[in-house]
Design a protein around this motif. Structure first.
Motif, mmCIF file in Angstrom:
data_model
loop_
_atom_site.group_PDB
_atom_site.id
_atom_site.type_symbol
_atom_site.label_atom_id
_atom_site.label_comp_id
_atom_site.label_asym_id
_atom_site.label_seq_id
_atom_site.Cartn_x
_atom_site.Cartn_y
_atom_site.Cartn_z
ATOM 1 N N LEU A 17 -2.077 4.195 10.206
ATOM 2 C CA LEU A 17 -2.131 3.426 8.953
ATOM 3 C C LEU A 17 -1.384 4.179 7.856
ATOM 4 O O LEU A 17 -0.625 3.600 7.082
ATOM 5 N N GLY A 18 -1.585 5.531 7.851
ATOM 6 C CA GLY A 18 -0.926 6.356 6.853
ATOM 7 C C GLY A 18 0.582 6.320 7.009
ATOM 8 O O GLY A 18 1.320 6.221 6.031
ATOM 9 N N PHE A 20 2.405 3.976 8.134
ATOM 10 C CA PHE A 20 2.979 2.695 7.725
ATOM 11 C C PHE A 20 2.816 2.422 6.232
ATOM 12 O O PHE A 20 3.289 1.412 5.749
ATOM 13 N N GLY A 21 2.101 3.321 5.524
ATOM 14 C CA GLY A 21 1.955 3.120 4.090
ATOM 15 C C GLY A 21 2.445 4.314 3.302
ATOM 16 O O GLY A 21 2.214 4.419 2.110
ATOM 17 N N SER A 22 3.163 5.224 3.978
ATOM 18 C CA SER A 22 3.600 6.458 3.341
ATOM 19 C C SER A 22 4.784 6.222 2.410
ATOM 20 O O SER A 22 5.645 5.382 2.680
ATOM 21 N N THR A 23 4.825 6.986 1.315
ATOM 22 C CA THR A 23 5.967 6.890 0.402
ATOM 23 C C THR A 23 6.984 8.011 0.665
ATOM 24 O O THR A 23 7.964 8.131 -0.054
ATOM 25 N N PRO A 107 10.675 5.261 -3.974
ATOM 26 C CA PRO A 107 10.063 5.261 -2.633
ATOM 27 C C PRO A 107 9.195 4.033 -2.360
ATOM 28 O O PRO A 107 9.125 3.555 -1.231
ATOM 29 N N ARG A 108 8.526 3.515 -3.417
ATOM 30 C CA ARG A 108 7.697 2.314 -3.192
ATOM 31 C C ARG A 108 8.568 1.132 -2.767
ATOM 32 O O ARG A 108 8.197 0.349 -1.899
ATOM 33 N N LEU A 111 9.435 1.437 0.777
ATOM 34 C CA LEU A 111 8.299 1.061 1.622
ATOM 35 C C LEU A 111 8.159 -0.462 1.670
ATOM 36 O O LEU A 111 7.918 -1.045 2.744
#
Lengths: 552, 138
Positions: A17-18, A20-23, A107-108, A111
């Protein structure tokens, strides 16, 4: 050394999960690359279905309609979901490391791009779940083949939505990478000290940001046309669609070429243990190549009679000049180098050789009289597969073998690597060379069957065998990766004697990439440092010798 | 070459030369095939905008912000609101095919996501200010 303010943090182990949501730009690049590679495997399976069907005259395993869906999704996956996202994924991972940046700009947004890309791919493939199947108007979706009369099915709409989402994602990534290159270069890293791979990313991002809006526009108009009509319905409509599509469709070939050209050139320079030859000429030729590549789209439309053939033939032929400079530079880099034959070098040489076949046959089809003869035949299929397989797949594999130690901390097995290279090389030649002959003999592309009396079965069988050899090659890579991740030799920070900044940091790099940066005085800062140390060591030795001589 | 805008300007110049050649071949009269010319001109315009942005950024950095290129920025390691935004946009796009209900759900999720990103940004800014204050105190 420039010491950075904040101490680096280890990336550590991440939950799925981390990840796939990392910046962190490295995680975004990695998951994008892995997702793109998964789509590549899917596209490969579709290709095997097609090749199996074409091995014999007559219909064996697919119906006509299914065959149309399969080749449409194969081509669409290769361009929209594999090659282009992969090119940007490699950039997302490596560009900040090569230019000495702690992270990527926005970075957001990067993502967000990943989630748009993944959603786009899933939506595109969800067409297979609808009653009438996936899109079937080829990756080009020419109007009127893709309008609501010829292709009324929901699969076509889902395809358009998927393409738009994936393309917007690509544009977001390009903006992030380009902004990073402009705003986050390390002290001393001027534009003319950016490593060759990162220069490949500069021009790639320029192409994406200037050419891809045309595709988004074309797809939006196509969607409106399918649901409300009146966009491409007048006599000039189909030609207008083709202009918009190919304004994207030709530059995209270079979007999936330049980053991997950069990867191959980095591998060549490092394996030759020599500074890259003709850096400034290469930078100029890349810019010229990029501008020219945006000026040749009409050669896809020679046979429509609706484009300025003279202009597009001239610009298409002129592409030889910058390409020649790049080939000359890469060969001159190897000349008198202390060459170490690693798998990355083999793939880089394979890249140069195969792309040369694609490039030279491109000059043939860039000539209007020959184009009229070869248009829509298997010759074209063979030509662009040499550019895409040679340019993208071989360049990417050179990059995998070169940068795998940096990404994972372990070296990818060289023995299996060489088997991997041999299988892919033989497979590519065996698959696509027969297709040149088939095309020259008049076998049309995008057909599920051909008459037995044409005598094309033999060449088609060779091509099918080749496709399965490529499949074996990819399988060997997967085995090699799985094996090396568990048992591979620990790489250390710089296992190859690299030239660029990414080799100064740990493998894999920490969250903010660098603890300290060496001074940047050229496009090969690490090589400078090494040469400086060697000179100092030689000086010390000479000084020592002098003292010996002076001693009574 | 220290200035990145020169790259964009050179690219725009090369595209301009190519466009001029194209226009010369297809003729200057009533514009024949205006789509190729328009797409080409748009590409040049985009490149010039990028050149202007790069030049503006460089001027701002020279004007006091300094070169902080290598220094890490304050940003959370994970941003799940961003993930939610991506999924929400995909739902809205899919809603074009499956119906307005999905567009509504997507729009609602997007609103939540944008709000959460705003909270995340504010928290990040405050943390950066606090860290700056502590640093200056020490």
């Amino acid at each position: 050394m420039t010491t950075l303010d904040a101490p680096p943090r280890r990336s550590g182990t991440l939950s799925l999960l981390g990840l796939f949501g990392s910046t962190d730009h490295k995680h975004i690049g990695l998951v994008t690359g892995l997702t793109a590679f998964a789509f590549f495997l899917l596209a490969g399976l579709l290709a095997l279905l097609m090749r199996t069907e074409l091995a014999e005259p007559g219909l064996q395993i697919l119906r006509d309609d299914t065959y149309n869906q399969v080749f449409t999704m194969h081509g669409s996956t290769m361009f929209y979901l594999f090659a282009v996202p992969l090119a940007l994924a490699v950039g997302l991972y490596l560009v900040p490391l090569q230019i000495g940046a702690a992270e990527i700009v926005w970075p957001r947004l990067a993502l967000l791009g990943y989630w748009l890309f993944l959603s786009g791919g899933l939506i595109m493939y969800s067409g297979f779940l609808t009653a009438d199947g996936a899109a079937k108007a080829a990756w080009t979706a020419y109007d009127p083949l893709s309008d609501s009369v010829a292709t009324p099915e929901a699969g076509m709409d889902l395809w358009i939505i998927g393409v738009v989402l994936a393309t917007v994602a690509t544009m977001i990534w390009a903006a992030c990478v380009l902004a990073t290159l402009v705003r986050r270069r390390a002290p001393g890293m001027t534009m003319l000290r950016i490593p060759v791979f990162s220069w490949g990313m500069v021009v790639t991002c320029l192409l994406v940001l200037t050419a891809f809006p045309a595709l988004v526009l074309a797809m939006t108009l196509l969607y409106i046309d399918r649901h409300f009509g009146g966009v491409f319905t007048d006599p000039g409509g189909p030609l207008a669609y083709q202009h918009l599509f190919w304004f994207y469709g030709h530059p995209v070939v270079y979007v999936v070429f330049f980053p991997f050209l950069g990867a191959a050139l980095e591998a060549i320079a490092v394996c030759s243990r020599k500074r890259f030859f003709g850096y400034h000429a290469m930078v100029l030729s890349l810019l010229g190549f990029t501008a020219l590549s945006m000026s040749v789209w009409g050669h896809h439309m020679f046979t429509t009679g609706g484009v300025a053939n003279r202009y597009f033939a001239l610009t298409s032929t002129a592409l030889l000049v910058p390409a020649g400079i790049e080939y000359f530079d890469s060969l001159a880099t190897m000349f008198r180098g202390r060459i170490v034959v690693r798998t990355s070098l083999l793939f880089a040489l394979g890249f140069l050789g195969l792309f040369l076949i694609g490039g030279l046959t491109g000059i043939l089809v860039g000539s209007p009289p020959l184009n009229y003869h070869l248009h829509d035949t298997y010759f074209i299929v063979a030509h662009f597969h040499y550019t895409v397989v040679g340019g993208t797949v071989f360049g990417f594999f050179a990059g995998i073998y070169h940068w795998f130690p940096k990404v994972t901390g372990r070296i990818l097995g060289e023995g299996l690597g060489k088997i991997n290279w041999a299988l892919l090389m033989v497979g590519t030649l065996l698959t696509f060379i027969p297709q040149f002959f088939l095309g020259e003999e008049g076998m049309a592309r995008r057909i599920s069957d051909y008459p037995a009396y044409e005598g094309w079965a033999g060449l088609n069988q060779l091509s099918t065998v080749g496709a399965f050899v490529i499949f074996l090659g990819v399988l060997v890579l997967l085995i090699n990766v799985a094996r090396s991740l568990r048992l591979g030799r620990v790489a250390g920070d710089d296992p190859w004697g690299g030239h660029t900044l990414e080799w100064t940091t740990s493998s894999p790099p920490p969250r903010h990439n660098f603890e300290a940066l060496p001074p940047v005085r050229s496009y090969a800062p690490l090589l400078d440092l090494r040469e400086e140390r060697e000179r100092a060591r030689a000086g010390a030795v000479a000084l020592g010798a002098d003292r010996e001589e002076l001693r009574p | 070459m220290k200035r990145s805008w020169v790259v964009f300007a050179t690219f725009a110049l090369l595209l301009g030369a190519s466009l001029t050649l194209l226009w010369g071949v297809i003729g200057l009269g009533p514009i024949k095939g205006w789509i190729p010319v328009a797409t080409f001109a748009t590409a040049i315009l985009i490149t010039l905008v990028m050149a202007a942005l790069a030049a503006g950024g460089a001027r701002r950095r020279r004007g006091g912000e300094g070169d902080q290129s290598a220094a890490p920025r304050a940003i959370p390691d994970f941003s799940f609101p961003t993930v939610l935004a991506g999924i929400a946009i995909a739902h809205m796009a899919l809603g074009l095919e499956l119906g307005a209900w999905l567009i509504m759900i997507g729009a609602g999720a997007l609103a939540v996501a944008v709000g959460s990103v705003a909270i995340e940004l504010r928290a990040t800014r405050r943390a950066a200010v606090r860290a700056g204050g502590e640093e200056s105190a020490t």
